[in-house]
Design an enzyme around this catalytic site. Structure first.
Site, PDB file in Angstrom:
ATOM      1  N   HIS A 269     -36.114  15.363  23.939  1.00  0.00           N
ATOM      2  CA  HIS A 269     -36.991  14.110  23.418  1.00  0.00           C
ATOM      3  C   HIS A 269     -36.676  12.965  23.924  1.00  0.00           C
ATOM      4  O   HIS A 269     -37.089  12.374  24.120  1.00  0.00           O
ATOM      5  CB  HIS A 269     -38.302  14.222  22.316  1.00  0.00           C
ATOM      6  CG  HIS A 269     -36.916  14.163  21.401  1.00  0.00           C
ATOM      7  ND1 HIS A 269     -38.040  13.356  20.679  1.00  0.00           N
ATOM      8  CD2 HIS A 269     -35.713  14.380  21.147  1.00  0.00           C
ATOM      9  CE1 HIS A 269     -37.079  13.031  19.246  1.00  0.00           C
ATOM     10  NE2 HIS A 269     -35.849  13.692  19.227  1.00  0.00           N
ATOM     11  N   HIS A 270     -35.151  12.760  24.265  1.00  0.00           N
ATOM     12  CA  HIS A 270     -34.207  12.044  24.566  1.00  0.00           C
ATOM     13  C   HIS A 270     -34.359  12.329  26.429  1.00  0.00           C
ATOM     14  O   HIS A 270     -33.668  10.805  26.880  1.00  0.00           O
ATOM     15  CB  HIS A 270     -33.218  12.375  23.850  1.00  0.00           C
ATOM     16  CG  HIS A 270     -33.041  11.741  22.191  1.00  0.00           C
ATOM     17  ND1 HIS A 270     -33.713  10.931  21.923  1.00  0.00           N
ATOM     18  CD2 HIS A 270     -32.922  12.302  21.283  1.00  0.00           C
ATOM     19  CE1 HIS A 270     -33.738  10.938  20.652  1.00  0.00           C
ATOM     20  NE2 HIS A 270     -32.940  11.359  20.106  1.00  0.00           N
ATOM     21  N   ALA A 271     -34.148  12.984  26.818  1.00  0.00           N
ATOM     22  CA  ALA A 271     -33.866  13.064  27.987  1.00  0.00           C
ATOM     23  C   ALA A 271     -34.658  12.384  29.028  1.00  0.00           C
ATOM     24  O   ALA A 271     -36.266  12.652  28.854  1.00  0.00           O
ATOM     25  CB  ALA A 271     -34.323  14.704  28.174  1.00  0.00           C
TER      26      ALA A 271
END
Length: 603
Positions: A269-271
């Site tokens: 979810h941070h990519a």
């Protein structure tokens, strides 16, 4: 392979008042089986979709009241319809998940064989692949209490818990298996075209290049990125993680399984579209949502992504920021933009742009230390009203568990019970099409590896694994023994039969002390070969934590169990069963009981 052993507040108020749904809509029953659209097989053997008819009945029901339907369907050219992906999807799901018992009706001088459809209970899916563990640090192995929080062993610990609980059969674990175990969903490599639905092509090619980069260069390369490490198998693990999320979501949307869990890593979810960061390489959840929208446009148009990881999912927000068909809600610690990921993008003012305005909702905690009450309040006041208004076709939980109590990095106090309850609240949406995708796990450097938060959320989210069984008499005895409770009688004719043995209280309920009143659904009882030997202590009850706390604080407790069936509906013929009517009766009796308790025991 050898395995390891071990918005300002005023803005929130406006949002809440604008988007809140009627209470009766939010309080829909969460216990009943939500049936897919019903199909009817006619004498020629074709499966014909009856759109808009949620639950037709037979005999004295819809078909015999409207014989013109049969006449029209008999002469209908279904060749074009049968080529439609949506119809093929429904037909395949019908064929795989139903059995029928023939019945015959007569229209004019023609006898038609109309089977009564008996829906088959779909399994819950599980996606896990040991090859996702090949993504690991290149540095020398660290002591047990000082390994990276995004450690390969974390997915094995989760998988092991599921197997040891009898939810999935693995030859490694010699334990009894439940009657309806998890159905394995095979992970595969995501394709470049699938990944590029979210990421830029140059990001894909960069990740691909790491597979041929020498180790010493990879160690140097990871220092140029934010909280990332690489090895030459990182790319293959990342492809499997994204592909696993895709296949898990597709299995739910296609009707192969009712709901599913994806025990995958690396997380995603941070990519962002053009860079990896925060342990994340490809945005798994966003890629899976995009693929489902592309492959099933008729049945998966709107997707809700709920992210309860303690960190803001900047990658998911970026992927859908202008998309009106994806609602992204994130509950996370923000600390005025100083908590990871740093910057203002996780604040309440970032609500989407263009057609996606209002489809991005951030619930940013101003500080660490948030617990169950804070998360459940956010769910009740913001998440669920907005989610019901959005009415998604698929729900995906970006399930990081680093807000769990005891996590040193997250610094919050969310209990396994709260995770279970949040998953339970989401489960009625999208006809139960719910996927739980693992994101970050708890920081294991300071605690034992048992994934309680993940495991209990799965137990409730995947209600197909645990059968809903009242077990009121035996549970009553347990509560009486453990909490010194007594039964409160209900002297009202229409209520007495339904709520016999269902209302208990501590002996100090009438004293001048704070009173905790708990209304809950029937207790969970695991099914399977060992079910008959389960003790009361093994009954799945997430409320004991609250009872223990209340007793410790000197509170009185009234505990009310709502049974699955009300007294006047136990003998209803299956063909005459009306789910909406049954739900309405349930709600009416619950409200009447609450008033009765107030007037006779509380006030």
């Amino acid at each position: 392979m050898e395995v390891d052993s071990d918005v300002p507040m005023s803005g929130f108020s406006a949002l809440e008042s604008t988007l809140r749904r009627p209470s009766e809509e939010i309080n829909k029953s969460i216990n009943g089986l939500v049936l897919a659209s019903t199909e009817v097989a006619y004498r020629n053997g074709d499966v014909v979709d009856t759109p808009g008819l949620a639950s037709p009945t037979f005999g004295d029901g819809l078909v015999t009241q409207h014989p013109d339907i049969l006449a029209n369907l008999k002469n209908r050219d279904t060749s074009e319809m049968n080529q439609d992906p949506g119809v093929q999807l429904k037909s395949a799901s019908f064929a795989d998940s139903s059995s029928s018992v023939g019945d015959e009706i007569t229209v004019g001088d023609i006898a038609w064989s109309v089977p009564i459809v008996q829906p088959k209970l779909l399994a819950t899916g599980l996606c896990y692949d040991v090859r996702m563990r090949y993504h690991c640090e290149l540095e020398a192995a660290k002591p047990r209490l000082d390994f990276h929080p995004e450690d390969p062993r974390r997915i094995y610990h989760i998988y092991r818990e599921l197997c040891q609980a009898g939810l999935y059969k693995d030859p490694q674990f010699d334990v009894p298996i439940i009657d309806k175990p998890l159905e394995r969903i095979r992970a595969r490599n995501a394709t470049p075209s699938e990944i590029c639905l979210v990421h830029h092509a140059n990001h894909y090619h960069f990740m691909e290049s790491t597979a041929a980069t020498p180790d010493e260069d990879l160690v140097h390369l990871e220092k140029q990125y934010d909280s990332i490490y690489f090895n030459r198998l990182t790319f293959s693990s990342a492809l499997l993680s994204a592909g696993g999320a895709i296949e898990t979501c597709k299995a739910v949307v296609s009707g192969r399984v009712k709901n599913a869990i994806a025990v995958i890593r690396p997380p995603g979810h941070h990519a962002e579209c053009n860079r990896p960061m925060g342990f994340c390489l490809f945005d798994n959840v966003s890629i899976a949502a995009r693929v489902c929208q592309a492959d099933f446009p008729e049945v998966c148009r709107k997707v809700l992504v709920l992210d309860w990881d303690v960190h803001h999912g900047n990658g998911i927000q970026q992927a859908f920021y202008n998309d009106p068909n994806v609602l992204y809600i994130s509950i996370h610690v923000h600390e005025d933009g100083t908590f990871y990921p740093p910057g203002p993008f996780g604040d309440h003012m970032h609500c989407g742009v263009g057609a996606g305005l209002g489809r991005n909702i951030n619930i940013p905690w101003p500080t660490k230390g948030m617990g169950d009450a804070d998360y459940l309040y956010a769910f009740q006041q913001v998440v669920m009203p907005v989610a019901y208004d959005f009415d998604p076709d698929l729900v995906i939980i970006a399930a990081g568990f680093d807000a769990a109590i005891g996590d040193q990095l997250g610094g919050c106090f969310v209990t396994p019970t709260c995770y279970a309850h949040m998953a339970h609240m989401l489960s009625p949406l999208a006809d139960g099409k719910l996927v739980v995708c693992l994101e970050s796990e708890r920081d294991r450097r300071k605690q034992e590896p048992q994934p309680l938060a993940w495991f209990e959320a799965i137990n409730v989210a995947t209600g197909r694994v645990f059968a809903r069984t009242p077990k009121a008499i035996t549970k009553k005895q347990q509560l009486c023994d453990d909490y010194d409770m007594i039964e409160l009688s209900v002297f009202r004719d229409r209520l007495s039969k339904s709520f016999k043995h269902q209302v208990l209280a501590t002996t100090n309920y009438a004293d001048a002390v704070p009173l905790l009143v708990i209304f809950h659904d029937p207790y969970h009882h695991q099914t399977g070969p060992e079910a008959a030997r389960l003790t009361d202590a093994e009954l799945y009850d997430t409320l004991n934590w609250y009872r223990d706390w209340a007793i410790k604080e000197g509170f009185a407790i009234i505990d009310v169990n709502f049974p699955n069936h009300i007294a006047d509906s136990d003998d209803v013929d299956e063909l005459d069963y009306d789910k909406e009517l049954e739900t309405a009766k349930h709600l009416a009796e619950r409200a009447e009981l609450a008033v009765y308790l107030w007037e006779n025991y509380i006030e």
